[in-house]
Design an enzyme around this catalytic site. Sequence first.
Site, PDB file in Angstrom:
ATOM      1  N   PHE A  45      31.080 185.757   6.815  1.00 38.60           N
ATOM      2  CA  PHE A  45      30.469 187.004   7.287  1.00 38.60           C
ATOM      3  C   PHE A  45      29.123 187.161   6.597  1.00 38.60           C
ATOM      4  O   PHE A  45      29.050 187.354   5.387  1.00 38.60           O
ATOM      5  CB  PHE A  45      31.330 188.241   7.018  1.00 38.60           C
ATOM      6  CG  PHE A  45      30.741 189.466   7.659  1.00 38.60           C
ATOM      7  CD1 PHE A  45      31.033 189.785   8.975  1.00 38.60           C
ATOM      8  CD2 PHE A  45      29.824 190.262   6.982  1.00 38.60           C
ATOM      9  CE1 PHE A  45      30.445 190.873   9.603  1.00 38.60           C
ATOM     10  CE2 PHE A  45      29.231 191.358   7.600  1.00 38.60           C
ATOM     11  CZ  PHE A  45      29.546 191.662   8.916  1.00 38.60           C
ATOM     12  N   ASP A  91      24.991 183.653  -0.580  1.00 33.60           N
ATOM     13  CA  ASP A  91      25.011 185.037  -0.101  1.00 33.60           C
ATOM     14  C   ASP A  91      25.862 185.891  -1.043  1.00 33.60           C
ATOM     15  O   ASP A  91      27.089 185.896  -0.973  1.00 33.60           O
ATOM     16  CB  ASP A  91      25.574 185.093   1.323  1.00 33.60           C
ATOM     17  CG  ASP A  91      25.563 186.519   1.896  1.00 33.60           C
ATOM     18  OD1 ASP A  91      25.361 187.475   1.126  1.00 33.60           O
ATOM     19  OD2 ASP A  91      25.784 186.669   3.115  1.00 33.60           O
ATOM     20  N   LYS A 108      22.884 195.377  -0.550  1.00 32.00           N
ATOM     21  CA  LYS A 108      23.868 196.414  -0.872  1.00 32.00           C
ATOM     22  C   LYS A 108      23.553 197.159  -2.175  1.00 32.00           C
ATOM     23  O   LYS A 108      22.745 198.071  -2.177  1.00 32.00           O
ATOM     24  CB  LYS A 108      25.268 195.813  -0.888  1.00 32.00           C
ATOM     25  CG  LYS A 108      25.749 195.397   0.526  1.00 32.00           C
ATOM     26  CD  LYS A 108      27.215 195.025   0.506  1.00 32.00           C
ATOM     27  CE  LYS A 108      27.691 194.402   1.804  1.00 32.00           C
ATOM     28  NZ  LYS A 108      27.950 195.318   2.875  1.00 32.00           N
TER      29      LYS A 108
HETATM   30  C1  PLP Z   1      28.395 188.663   2.420  1.00 32.82           C
HETATM   31  C2  PLP Z   1      27.619 189.579   3.311  1.00 32.82           C
HETATM   32  N1  PLP Z   1      26.451 189.156   3.823  1.00 32.82           N
HETATM   33  C3  PLP Z   1      25.723 189.944   4.627  1.00 32.82           C
HETATM   34  C4  PLP Z   1      26.140 191.206   4.976  1.00 32.82           C
HETATM   35  C5  PLP Z   1      25.314 192.055   5.894  1.00 32.82           C
HETATM   36  O1  PLP Z   1      24.717 193.110   5.203  1.00 32.82           O
HETATM   37  P1  PLP Z   1      24.160 194.375   6.026  1.00 32.82           P
HETATM   38  O2  PLP Z   1      25.332 195.075   6.582  1.00 32.82           O
HETATM   39  O3  PLP Z   1      23.418 195.179   4.994  1.00 32.82           O
HETATM   40  O4  PLP Z   1      23.264 193.813   7.082  1.00 32.82           O
HETATM   41  C6  PLP Z   1      27.347 191.677   4.468  1.00 32.82           C
HETATM   42  C7  PLP Z   1      27.843 193.020   4.837  1.00 32.82           C
HETATM   43  O5  PLP Z   1      28.987 193.370   4.656  1.00 32.82           O
HETATM   44  C8  PLP Z   1      28.108 190.843   3.616  1.00 32.82           C
HETATM   45  O6  PLP Z   1      29.283 191.244   3.115  1.00 32.82           O
END
Ligand code: PLP
Length: 443
Positions: free
Chosen positions: A179, A264, A293
């Site tokens: 994700f 990530d 975040k």
């Molecule tokens: C590991 C990871 N990458 C990317 C994202 C995407 O972030 P955003 O919702 O701020 O676009 C999330 C969101 O939950 C995430 O958990």
Amino acid sequence: MVTVVAASAAAAALFNVRVPRRRLGEPGALAPFDAGDEMSDTSSFLDQVERYSAHNYHPLPVVLERGEGCWVWDIEGTKYLDMLSAYSAVNQGHRHPRIIAALKEQADKLTLTSRAFHNDQMGPFLEELCAATGFERALPMNTGAEAVETAIKAARKWGYTVKGVAEDQAEIIVCTDNFHGRTTTIVGFSSEDQYRYGFGPFTPGFKLVEYGDADALAAAITPNTVGWLVEPLQGEAGVVVPPDGYFGACEEICRANNVLVLNDEIQTGLGRTGRMFCGDWDGDRGDILIVGKALGGGVYPVSAILANDEIMDVFHPGDHGSTFGGNPLGAAVGRVALQVIQDEGLVEKSDRLGTWFMDQLRGLDSPHVGEVRGRGLMIGVVIKDESGPARPFCEALQARGILAKETHHQVIRFAPPLVIDQETLEWVIPQVAEVLEGAAVAV
Ligand SMILES: Cc1ncc(COP(=O)(O)O)c(C=O)c1O
């Protein structure tokens, strides 16, 4: 099990019936539920969202209006413990006084310049972010998905201009159950049907390998592979912890093959897993570190990628950008968000409290729990298939003043703000025990 199903049915009707609920003036304290007109207020908020919002979420039926530290209050005055932290965006707690002060102070001075001009916050922010992460350069964006897109662009351009991959042949390897956000490129390489269905055609150039299998990664690498995009612990997939040593071993494979590690840490980073970054558990922080975040301190979207010169130098003026990326308001917030994590020892706290909490959860005698897994204060309780989905358990927890959210149907995620204390977690355990052990429930 029966009691939990009953709890679910009652919780589904929570705002149409009068039910006793806890008001949490003190952890564990009970007060009669005060229904009446307020009940219809909640219903009308839910109706309004149902009527005017796209139906792209399925939230718990609670309408929040205030937050402080690890606590939130709904419009009826009921106090809840936030065990989700806006998917780890509120690591520093709701409305941290230093973060709110910085936000207000900066809002009174200058909020947005675009990158057409310099501002006096972005440089210091990026220097401090580089110092906190150990990279030479940073590129600020806003949301997590934008930062992931930025990392993909950086890796591809590095592949063409530094590694020597032929034009348009670059491949990035991603993992099953990944994700990384919701843009069309990102959902295009998801292994989750629902995330993709109806949104194609998708961006080519991504290869899927099994998460947790270092040999599968090694086998998938070709001369055109420019990057491996990975979450060092998968949050949205259900708090999936890979085998010990996986991340570090994969980093070595990537380095041996001149492939960049796109790490990530949008959800796992900034203390969440009991390390400053989750990669620190058994490797390092990758070649491109992706953060978001909690970098915005729970008040403002701030994300970034970090890398060393050789990678970041692929960007030239006009190659990439964002109107709001690096804005002074977000930069001022990001600076203090980082300071709070460091000054308040939130990384160590997450490690210590997370270890204790996970041990307690593992000690519960529940017929419903298949597994408790996680690192630091990022914990997943897996509900057995035969016990039904995790949602009713989350609803039963809500009725006890604990807001947790199911992820991937079978998993209850516990990820409270890192400012939580031991006493509060000690109060949580018997609540969770009542729900998971199937004892009497309040609704
Ligand atoms: C590991 C990871 N990458 C990317 C994202 C995407 O972030 P955003 O919702 O701020 O676009 C999330 C969101 O939950 C995430 O958990």
